[in-house]
Design a protein around this motif. Structure first.
Motif, mmCIF file in Angstrom:
data_model
loop_
_atom_site.group_PDB
_atom_site.id
_atom_site.type_symbol
_atom_site.label_atom_id
_atom_site.label_comp_id
_atom_site.label_asym_id
_atom_site.label_seq_id
_atom_site.Cartn_x
_atom_site.Cartn_y
_atom_site.Cartn_z
ATOM 1 N N CYS A 110 -1.189 -11.422 -4.024
ATOM 2 C CA CYS A 110 0.130 -10.829 -4.210
ATOM 3 C C CYS A 110 -0.109 -9.366 -4.473
ATOM 4 O O CYS A 110 0.513 -8.482 -4.052
ATOM 5 N N THR A 136 12.923 3.567 2.739
ATOM 6 C CA THR A 136 12.665 2.034 2.084
ATOM 7 C C THR A 136 13.072 1.603 0.915
ATOM 8 O O THR A 136 13.878 2.322 0.306
ATOM 9 N N LYS A 137 12.793 0.283 0.597
ATOM 10 C CA LYS A 137 13.362 -0.014 -0.616
ATOM 11 C C LYS A 137 12.352 0.524 -1.900
ATOM 12 O O LYS A 137 13.194 0.792 -2.671
ATOM 13 N N LEU A 165 -1.353 -7.713 -1.272
ATOM 14 C CA LEU A 165 -0.020 -7.259 -0.352
ATOM 15 C C LEU A 165 0.579 -6.308 -0.889
ATOM 16 O O LEU A 165 1.049 -5.277 -0.030
ATOM 17 N N PHE A 166 1.132 -6.108 -2.237
ATOM 18 C CA PHE A 166 1.695 -5.022 -2.827
ATOM 19 C C PHE A 166 1.049 -3.582 -2.393
ATOM 20 O O PHE A 166 1.554 -2.609 -2.051
ATOM 21 N N CYS A 212 2.366 5.281 7.440
ATOM 22 C CA CYS A 212 2.978 4.411 8.587
ATOM 23 C C CYS A 212 4.622 4.921 8.778
ATOM 24 O O CYS A 212 5.096 4.721 9.886
ATOM 25 N N ILE A 246 -1.453 -3.070 -0.197
ATOM 26 C CA ILE A 246 -1.140 -2.813 1.204
ATOM 27 C C ILE A 246 0.282 -2.162 1.822
ATOM 28 O O ILE A 246 0.346 -0.939 2.364
ATOM 29 N N SER A 247 1.248 -2.557 1.155
ATOM 30 C CA SER A 247 2.468 -2.294 1.670
ATOM 31 C C SER A 247 3.004 -0.992 1.039
ATOM 32 O O SER A 247 3.716 -0.306 1.640
ATOM 33 N N PHE A 248 2.647 -0.739 -0.101
ATOM 34 C CA PHE A 248 3.052 0.456 -0.779
ATOM 35 C C PHE A 248 2.341 1.632 -0.404
ATOM 36 O O PHE A 248 2.760 2.729 0.086
ATOM 37 N N ILE A 282 1.259 1.502 4.176
ATOM 38 C CA ILE A 282 2.559 1.318 5.122
ATOM 39 C C ILE A 282 3.424 2.222 4.529
ATOM 40 O O ILE A 282 4.105 3.072 5.447
ATOM 41 N N ASN A 283 3.634 2.474 3.361
ATOM 42 C CA ASN A 283 4.861 3.308 3.002
ATOM 43 C C ASN A 283 4.512 4.751 3.048
ATOM 44 O O ASN A 283 5.524 5.393 3.392
#
Length: 81
Positions: free
Chosen positions: A22, A45-46, A25-26, A37, A28-30, A33-34
């Motif tokens: 978890c 975004t959220k 994943l956080f 990308c 990498i996404s924050f 990607i944020n």
């Protein structure tokens, strides 16, 4: 062969692996990607909506754009006038 005997620490292994997944994943996404990308022409975004409520910039869009509700192109501005 004798039976294996597990201790309490052995049962915590799946919980630790799930927690680390978890967190990875956080991160990498924050961070990846944020910020790398998503361009300033994409939707908000959220993370940015959450940061806008707390007056913190959490993405590629400025706080003014986040508070307005999104990017408004020059084409949309000319249609509204």
């Amino acid at each position: 062969m004798p039976k294996q005997e597990f201790e309490v620490l052995d049962y915590c292994g799946p919980l630790v692996v799930g927690f680390l997944f978890c967190i990875a994943l956080f991160v990498i996404s924050f961070f990846i990607i944020n910020f790398f990308c998503i361009t300033k022409y994409d939707d908000i975004t959220k993370f940015e909506v959450f940061g806008g409520k707390h007056n913190i910039r959490l993405g590629p869009h400025s706080l003014v754009v986040v508070r307005k509700g999104g990017f408004i192109s020059t084409e949309e501005q000319s249609e509204n006038e």
